[in-house]
Design a protein around this motif. Structure first.
Motif, PDB file in Angstrom:
ATOM      1  N   GLY A 145     -14.835  30.798  74.052  1.00 43.16           N
ATOM      2  CA  GLY A 145     -13.859  29.733  73.881  1.00 43.16           C
ATOM      3  C   GLY A 145     -14.457  28.547  73.174  1.00 43.16           C
ATOM      4  O   GLY A 145     -15.639  28.557  72.805  1.00 43.16           O
ATOM      5  N   ALA A 146     -13.653  27.517  72.975  1.00 38.64           N
ATOM      6  CA  ALA A 146     -14.137  26.283  72.377  1.00 38.64           C
ATOM      7  C   ALA A 146     -15.198  25.709  73.315  1.00 38.64           C
ATOM      8  O   ALA A 146     -15.079  25.860  74.542  1.00 38.64           O
ATOM      9  N   PRO A 147     -16.236  25.063  72.759  1.00 42.14           N
ATOM     10  CA  PRO A 147     -17.335  24.600  73.614  1.00 42.14           C
ATOM     11  C   PRO A 147     -16.867  23.685  74.743  1.00 42.14           C
ATOM     12  O   PRO A 147     -17.360  23.791  75.876  1.00 42.14           O
ATOM     13  N   GLU A 148     -15.905  22.819  74.448  1.00 44.13           N
ATOM     14  CA  GLU A 148     -15.475  21.892  75.510  1.00 44.13           C
ATOM     15  C   GLU A 148     -14.820  22.645  76.679  1.00 44.13           C
ATOM     16  O   GLU A 148     -14.912  22.207  77.831  1.00 44.13           O
ATOM     17  N   GLU A 149     -14.217  23.804  76.384  1.00 46.56           N
ATOM     18  CA  GLU A 149     -13.637  24.605  77.483  1.00 46.56           C
ATOM     19  C   GLU A 149     -14.713  25.382  78.211  1.00 46.56           C
ATOM     20  O   GLU A 149     -14.847  25.333  79.430  1.00 46.56           O
ATOM     21  N   LEU A 150     -15.510  26.138  77.423  1.00 48.95           N
ATOM     22  CA  LEU A 150     -16.471  27.040  78.058  1.00 48.95           C
ATOM     23  C   LEU A 150     -17.523  26.287  78.876  1.00 48.95           C
ATOM     24  O   LEU A 150     -17.930  26.726  79.934  1.00 48.95           O
ATOM     25  N   PHE A 151     -17.961  25.142  78.363  1.00 45.11           N
ATOM     26  CA  PHE A 151     -19.008  24.423  79.094  1.00 45.11           C
ATOM     27  C   PHE A 151     -18.466  23.614  80.268  1.00 45.11           C
ATOM     28  O   PHE A 151     -19.179  23.366  81.226  1.00 45.11           O
ATOM     29  N   THR A 152     -17.217  23.194  80.192  1.00 48.64           N
ATOM     30  CA  THR A 152     -16.734  22.356  81.293  1.00 48.64           C
ATOM     31  C   THR A 152     -15.894  23.139  82.304  1.00 48.64           C
ATOM     32  O   THR A 152     -15.899  22.816  83.485  1.00 48.64           O
TER      33      THR A 152
END
Ligand SMILES: Nc1ncnc2c1ncn2[C@@H]1O[C@H](COP(=O)(O)OP(=O)(O)OP(=O)(O)O)[C@@H](O)[C@H]1O
Length: 259
Positions: free
Chosen positions: A234-241
């Motif tokens: 996923g987009a980094p902001e989704e996958l990391f948070t």
């Protein structure tokens, strides 16, 4: 939708009895910047090495643009194993930056960059030199053109390696843990060059890294791979948070605690 520039279709990779990639399906769009993260031994480098034709595949098909990488289309449309000539031609579409730089130690910086364009692409020497100087300017190393690799720091060597890969004008640039062999104080300068490339070029980039903050900054998409398959992306902001899979959560908790 645009056709992917990279497509793994049910790709299996075995080393002896060990299955490293287990029916991997994976696509990258042209110009996309994708980072692959995951535990040690999960198959991240193997994906890049297959694309660079350094490792063959045991099953499935890998496509680069509309051409199969490890196969050739026979006259009747079926796929047959690729010839060396096909692999050689396909290889010129991709560039790779390795963890350990892999510069030619007996050649100057400039020669490291002009060697493949002159000998593989048959670019004229003067033009290859001019392009190389432009690339050295981009990575901030023009004054080091006549030095040998041993006279440079690890960070400078890795910046030369990036310039060398770009000199072939690849469609796709692969980075295999490009900063993990560097002393901590040299990581930033190499990341800065990669960040600039990601922002300013429409090059397709595929990066394997353990540097989560960097992955988050430069990627359009992050793929979490475990035991040879993509478990979450996923987009980094989704996958990391807000990772949804338990394995991703466990992995991120472990690596983020570490850093
Ligand atoms: N040439 C080889 N022969 C045998 N086994 C190999 C070979 N190359 C890789 N492997 C095995 O394949 C598995 C995946 O390796 P790979 O280097 O792709 O993992 P990785 O996710 O990049 O790991 P790391 O983060 O530690 O670099 C590992 O178990 C490794 O030991």
């Amino acid at each position: 939708m645009t056709e992917p520039i990279i497509r793994f279709e049910k790709v299996v990779k075995r080393f002896g009895d060990v299955t490293v990639l287990d029916g991997l399906d994976f696509t990258v769009a042209p110009g996309e910047k994708v980072t692959i993260i995951g535990p040690s031994g999960s198959g991240k480098s193997t994906i890049l090495r297959i694309l660079m034709t350094l490792e063959d595949i045991s099953d499935g098909v890998v496509w680069v643009g509309d051409e199969p990488l490890w196969h050739e289309k026979a006259a009747d449309g079926t796929l047959k194993p690729a010839s060396e000539a096909h692999l050689h031609r396909m290889r010129t579409r991709l560039g790779m930056v390795f963890q350990s730089f892999n510069l030619f130690p007996h050649m100057t910086v400039l020669r490291n960059i002009t060697e493949a364009p002159v000998h593989v692409l048959k670019v004229g020497k003067a033009e290859a030199r001019e392009r190389a100087m432009g690339l050295l300017d981009m990575v901030g190393l023009t004054e080091h053109a006549d030095k040998f690799p041993y006279q440079l720091s690890g960070g400078q060597q890795q910046r030369v390696a990036i310039a060398r890969a770009l000199a072939m004008r690849p469609d796709i640039l692969l980075f295999d843990e490009p900063t993990s062999a560097l002393d901590p104080e040299l990581v930033g300068e190499v990341q800065e060059v990669i960040r600039k490339l990601a922002e300013e070029h429409d090059l397709t980039m595929l990066l394997v890294t353990h540097e989560m903050r960097f992955a988050r900054e430069i990627s359009d998409r992050v793929c979490f791979i475990d035991a040879g398959a993509i478990r979450e992306e996923g987009a980094p902001e989704e996958l990391f948070t807000a990772p949804t899979e338990e394995r991703t959560q466990d992995f991120l908790r472990a690596v983020l605690d570490d850093g």
